[in-house]
Scaffold this motif. Structure first.
Motif, PDB file in Angstrom:
ATOM      1  N   GLY A  45       0.807  -1.220   0.000  1.00 17.53           N
ATOM      2  CA  GLY A  45       0.000   0.000   0.000  1.00 17.53           C
ATOM      3  C   GLY A  45       0.837   1.264   0.000  1.00 17.53           C
ATOM      4  O   GLY A  45       2.047   1.245   0.241  1.00 17.53           O
ATOM      5  N   ASP A  46       0.182   2.382  -0.259  1.00 22.47           N
ATOM      6  CA  ASP A  46       0.850   3.677  -0.281  1.00 22.47           C
ATOM      7  C   ASP A  46       1.443   4.015   1.076  1.00 22.47           C
ATOM      8  O   ASP A  46       0.811   3.817   2.113  1.00 22.47           O
ATOM      9  CB  ASP A  46      -0.134   4.790  -0.658  1.00 22.47           C
ATOM     10  CG  ASP A  46      -0.542   4.770  -2.117  1.00 22.47           C
ATOM     11  OD1 ASP A  46       0.049   3.991  -2.890  1.00 22.47           O
ATOM     12  OD2 ASP A  46      -1.446   5.536  -2.487  1.00 22.47           O
ATOM     13  N   VAL A  47       2.664   4.525   1.062  1.00 24.57           N
ATOM     14  CA  VAL A  47       3.345   5.027   2.253  1.00 24.57           C
ATOM     15  C   VAL A  47       3.647   6.493   1.973  1.00 24.57           C
ATOM     16  O   VAL A  47       4.357   6.808   1.012  1.00 24.57           O
ATOM     17  CB  VAL A  47       4.652   4.252   2.524  1.00 24.57           C
ATOM     18  CG1 VAL A  47       5.372   4.834   3.729  1.00 24.57           C
ATOM     19  CG2 VAL A  47       4.375   2.778   2.708  1.00 24.57           C
ATOM     20  N   ILE A  48       3.101   7.394   2.771  1.00 24.56           N
ATOM     21  CA  ILE A  48       3.327   8.824   2.598  1.00 24.56           C
ATOM     22  C   ILE A  48       4.658   9.188   3.239  1.00 24.56           C
ATOM     23  O   ILE A  48       4.912   8.857   4.392  1.00 24.56           O
ATOM     24  CB  ILE A  48       2.187   9.653   3.237  1.00 24.56           C
ATOM     25  CG1 ILE A  48       0.827   9.231   2.687  1.00 24.56           C
ATOM     26  CG2 ILE A  48       2.431  11.146   3.037  1.00 24.56           C
ATOM     27  CD1 ILE A  48       0.661   9.406   1.205  1.00 24.56           C
ATOM     28  N   TYR A  49       5.523   9.882   2.498  1.00 28.06           N
ATOM     29  CA  TYR A  49       6.805  10.289   3.028  1.00 28.06           C
ATOM     30  C   TYR A  49       6.635  11.353   4.100  1.00 28.06           C
ATOM     31  O   TYR A  49       5.868  12.296   3.950  1.00 28.06           O
ATOM     32  CB  TYR A  49       7.720  10.836   1.922  1.00 28.06           C
ATOM     33  CG  TYR A  49       8.981  11.422   2.492  1.00 28.06           C
ATOM     34  CD1 TYR A  49       9.982  10.591   2.967  1.00 28.06           C
ATOM     35  CD2 TYR A  49       9.140  12.794   2.610  1.00 28.06           C
ATOM     36  CE1 TYR A  49      11.128  11.108   3.535  1.00 28.06           C
ATOM     37  CE2 TYR A  49      10.290  13.319   3.172  1.00 28.06           C
ATOM     38  CZ  TYR A  49      11.274  12.478   3.635  1.00 28.06           C
ATOM     39  OH  TYR A  49      12.395  12.995   4.205  1.00 28.06           O
ATOM     40  N   SER A  50       7.375  11.207   5.187  1.00 27.99           N
ATOM     41  CA  SER A  50       7.433  12.202   6.255  1.00 27.99           C
ATOM     42  C   SER A  50       8.875  12.316   6.715  1.00 27.99           C
ATOM     43  O   SER A  50       9.458  11.330   7.173  1.00 27.99           O
ATOM     44  CB  SER A  50       6.543  11.792   7.429  1.00 27.99           C
ATOM     45  OG  SER A  50       6.813  12.616   8.550  1.00 27.99           O
ATOM     46  N   SER A  51       9.453  13.505   6.623  1.00 29.52           N
ATOM     47  CA  SER A  51      10.835  13.686   7.066  1.00 29.52           C
ATOM     48  C   SER A  51      10.959  13.497   8.576  1.00 29.52           C
ATOM     49  O   SER A  51      12.030  13.154   9.080  1.00 29.52           O
ATOM     50  CB  SER A  51      11.353  15.063   6.667  1.00 29.52           C
ATOM     51  OG  SER A  51      10.568  16.087   7.263  1.00 29.52           O
ATOM     52  N   ALA A  52       9.870  13.682   9.302  1.00 29.68           N
ATOM     53  CA  ALA A  52       9.880  13.489  10.752  1.00 29.68           C
ATOM     54  C   ALA A  52       9.916  12.014  11.120  1.00 29.68           C
ATOM     55  O   ALA A  52      10.326  11.653  12.224  1.00 29.68           O
ATOM     56  CB  ALA A  52       8.659  14.157  11.381  1.00 29.68           C
ATOM     57  N   SER A  53       9.472  11.159  10.220  1.00 29.46           N
ATOM     58  CA  SER A  53       9.428   9.726  10.488  1.00 29.46           C
ATOM     59  C   SER A  53       9.721   8.961   9.198  1.00 29.46           C
ATOM     60  O   SER A  53       8.816   8.365   8.603  1.00 29.46           O
ATOM     61  CB  SER A  53       8.052   9.348  11.043  1.00 29.46           C
ATOM     62  OG  SER A  53       8.003   7.987  11.332  1.00 29.46           O
ATOM     63  N   PRO A  54      10.982   8.968   8.744  1.00 31.07           N
ATOM     64  CA  PRO A  54      11.296   8.362   7.449  1.00 31.07           C
ATOM     65  C   PRO A  54      11.411   6.840   7.464  1.00 31.07           C
ATOM     66  O   PRO A  54      11.484   6.233   6.409  1.00 31.07           O
ATOM     67  CB  PRO A  54      12.647   8.990   7.098  1.00 31.07           C
ATOM     68  CG  PRO A  54      13.276   9.247   8.423  1.00 31.07           C
ATOM     69  CD  PRO A  54      12.127   9.630   9.340  1.00 31.07           C
ATOM     70  N   ASN A  55      11.420   6.221   8.635  1.00 32.72           N
ATOM     71  CA  ASN A  55      11.572   4.765   8.717  1.00 32.72           C
ATOM     72  C   ASN A  55      10.219   4.081   8.717  1.00 32.72           C
ATOM     73  O   ASN A  55       9.287   4.542   9.370  1.00 32.72           O
ATOM     74  CB  ASN A  55      12.324   4.370   9.986  1.00 32.72           C
ATOM     75  CG  ASN A  55      13.741   4.890   9.996  1.00 32.72           C
ATOM     76  OD1 ASN A  55      14.353   5.061   8.957  1.00 32.72           O
ATOM     77  ND2 ASN A  55      14.266   5.152  11.170  1.00 32.72           N
ATOM     78  N   ILE A  56      10.134   2.975   7.984  1.00 33.79           N
ATOM     79  CA  ILE A  56       8.916   2.166   8.000  1.00 33.79           C
ATOM     80  C   ILE A  56       9.300   0.700   8.194  1.00 33.79           C
ATOM     81  O   ILE A  56      10.371   0.268   7.768  1.00 33.79           O
ATOM     82  CB  ILE A  56       8.077   2.318   6.708  1.00 33.79           C
ATOM     83  CG1 ILE A  56       8.833   1.796   5.484  1.00 33.79           C
ATOM     84  CG2 ILE A  56       7.618   3.742   6.511  1.00 33.79           C
ATOM     85  CD1 ILE A  56       7.944   1.525   4.311  1.00 33.79           C
ATOM     86  N   ALA A  57       8.426  -0.032   8.846  1.00 35.30           N
ATOM     87  CA  ALA A  57       8.627  -1.476   9.003  1.00 35.30           C
ATOM     88  C   ALA A  57       8.166  -2.156   7.722  1.00 35.30           C
ATOM     89  O   ALA A  57       7.144  -1.796   7.142  1.00 35.30           O
ATOM     90  CB  ALA A  57       7.834  -1.994  10.197  1.00 35.30           C
ATOM     91  N   TRP A  58       8.935  -3.135   7.276  1.00 36.05           N
ATOM     92  CA  TRP A  58       8.602  -3.881   6.057  1.00 36.05           C
ATOM     93  C   TRP A  58       8.785  -5.363   6.336  1.00 36.05           C
ATOM     94  O   TRP A  58       9.743  -5.765   6.994  1.00 36.05           O
ATOM     95  CB  TRP A  58       9.494  -3.451   4.897  1.00 36.05           C
ATOM     96  CG  TRP A  58       9.161  -4.151   3.624  1.00 36.05           C
ATOM     97  CD1 TRP A  58       9.868  -5.154   3.025  1.00 36.05           C
ATOM     98  CD2 TRP A  58       8.026  -3.936   2.799  1.00 36.05           C
ATOM     99  NE1 TRP A  58       9.237  -5.568   1.873  1.00 36.05           N
ATOM    100  CE2 TRP A  58       8.097  -4.830   1.716  1.00 36.05           C
ATOM    101  CE3 TRP A  58       6.940  -3.061   2.863  1.00 36.05           C
ATOM    102  CZ2 TRP A  58       7.139  -4.887   0.717  1.00 36.05           C
ATOM    103  CZ3 TRP A  58       5.985  -3.120   1.864  1.00 36.05           C
ATOM    104  CH2 TRP A  58       6.090  -4.016   0.808  1.00 36.05           C
ATOM    105  N   THR A  59       7.874  -6.174   5.825  1.00 36.13           N
ATOM    106  CA  THR A  59       7.966  -7.618   6.004  1.00 36.13           C
ATOM    107  C   THR A  59       8.497  -8.263   4.730  1.00 36.13           C
ATOM    108  O   THR A  59       7.896  -8.126   3.657  1.00 36.13           O
ATOM    109  CB  THR A  59       6.593  -8.220   6.370  1.00 36.13           C
ATOM    110  OG1 THR A  59       6.115  -7.574   7.550  1.00 36.13           O
ATOM    111  CG2 THR A  59       6.696  -9.712   6.621  1.00 36.13           C
ATOM    112  N   LEU A  60       9.617  -8.937   4.861  1.00 33.11           N
ATOM    113  CA  LEU A  60      10.210  -9.662   3.739  1.00 33.11           C
ATOM    114  C   LEU A  60       9.449 -10.960   3.502  1.00 33.11           C
ATOM    115  O   LEU A  60       8.769 -11.457   4.397  1.00 33.11           O
ATOM    116  CB  LEU A  60      11.669 -10.004   4.048  1.00 33.11           C
ATOM    117  CG  LEU A  60      12.607  -8.832   4.298  1.00 33.11           C
ATOM    118  CD1 LEU A  60      13.943  -9.344   4.823  1.00 33.11           C
ATOM    119  CD2 LEU A  60      12.800  -8.027   3.030  1.00 33.11           C
TER     120      LEU A  60
END
Length: 86
Positions: A45-60
């Motif tokens: 799904g879409d992930v909106i970029y935020s410079s305050a929170s640039p890290n996202i969890a991703w499942t391989l």
């Protein structure tokens, strides 16, 4: 410019992706990213970029072996940029 990739080893399927290489000259919320475990056949799904929170969890994907995460970004004008590992 594409995204650079770091390689390493993990014993978990959950990793952290850092969204920063495509953020140059963009306004927060003006860039949407999507990521894929299968070379872009299917996208998360879409992930909106935020410079305050640039890290996202991703499942391989599960299983042993080399994993590659592909990505693409879309700016507010609809321009799409594909990211690939370096």
């Amino acid at each position: 410019a594409g995204a650079s990739a770091l390689t390493g080893f993990t014993n978990t399927t959950t990793v952290t992706l850092t969204q920063n290489s495509f953020a140059d000259n963009c306004v927060d919320s003006s860039v949407t990213a999507n990521y894929s475990n299968d070379g872009g056949t299917t996208w998360g799904g879409d992930v909106i970029y935020s410079s305050a929170s640039p890290n996202i969890a991703w499942t391989l994907s599960s299983g042993d072996g080399t994993k590659t995460v592909s990505g693409k970004t879309r700016d507010i004008r609809g321009n799409v940029r594909t990211m690939s590992p370096a």
